[in-house]
Design a protein around this motif. Structure first.
Motif, PDB file in Angstrom:
ATOM      1  N   GLU A   7     -12.156  62.020   7.070  1.00  0.00           N
ATOM      2  CA  GLU A   7     -13.311  62.695   7.671  1.00  0.00           C
ATOM      3  C   GLU A   7     -12.885  63.556   8.857  1.00  0.00           C
ATOM      4  O   GLU A   7     -13.371  64.683   9.016  1.00  0.00           O
ATOM      5  N   ARG A  40     -21.518  62.328   6.260  1.00  0.00           N
ATOM      6  CA  ARG A  40     -21.172  61.231   7.179  1.00  0.00           C
ATOM      7  C   ARG A  40     -20.723  61.770   8.542  1.00  0.00           C
ATOM      8  O   ARG A  40     -21.072  61.203   9.583  1.00  0.00           O
ATOM      9  N   ARG A  43     -23.763  62.941  10.514  1.00  0.00           N
ATOM     10  CA  ARG A  43     -24.520  61.784  10.999  1.00  0.00           C
ATOM     11  C   ARG A  43     -23.823  61.169  12.213  1.00  0.00           C
ATOM     12  O   ARG A  43     -24.457  60.884  13.224  1.00  0.00           O
ATOM     13  N   SER A  44     -22.522  60.984  12.118  1.00  0.00           N
ATOM     14  CA  SER A  44     -21.754  60.383  13.211  1.00  0.00           C
ATOM     15  C   SER A  44     -21.752  61.265  14.455  1.00  0.00           C
ATOM     16  O   SER A  44     -21.782  60.764  15.573  1.00  0.00           O
TER      17      SER A  44
END
Length: 65
Positions: A7, A40, A43-44
């Motif tokens: 990521e 993801r 969101r993080s």
């Protein structure tokens, strides 16, 4: 939570200006996988777009490779 190594790599490639297709090719994954990582990451990082993510680069090195 904290981002995975992949990521962080995706976030870094986005910040470098690569498209989802280019990122997928660089990482040998599908564009759908890149999209899932971005979901993801957003969101993080509490952002909603690539622009918002890139704007965080100077202040949030933990999000990038």
């Amino acid at each position: 939570g904290p981002l995975t190594n992949t990521e962080r790599r995706v976030a870094s490639l986005v910040a470098d200006g690569l498209t989802n297709r280019e990122i997928a090719d660089a990482l040998c994954v599908s564009t759908k996988t890149v999209e899932a990582h971005l979901t993801r990451i957003y969101r993080s990082a509490d952002v909603r777009s690539r622009t918002g993510l890139v704007a965080l680069r100077p202040n949030r090195p933990d999000l990038f490779d």
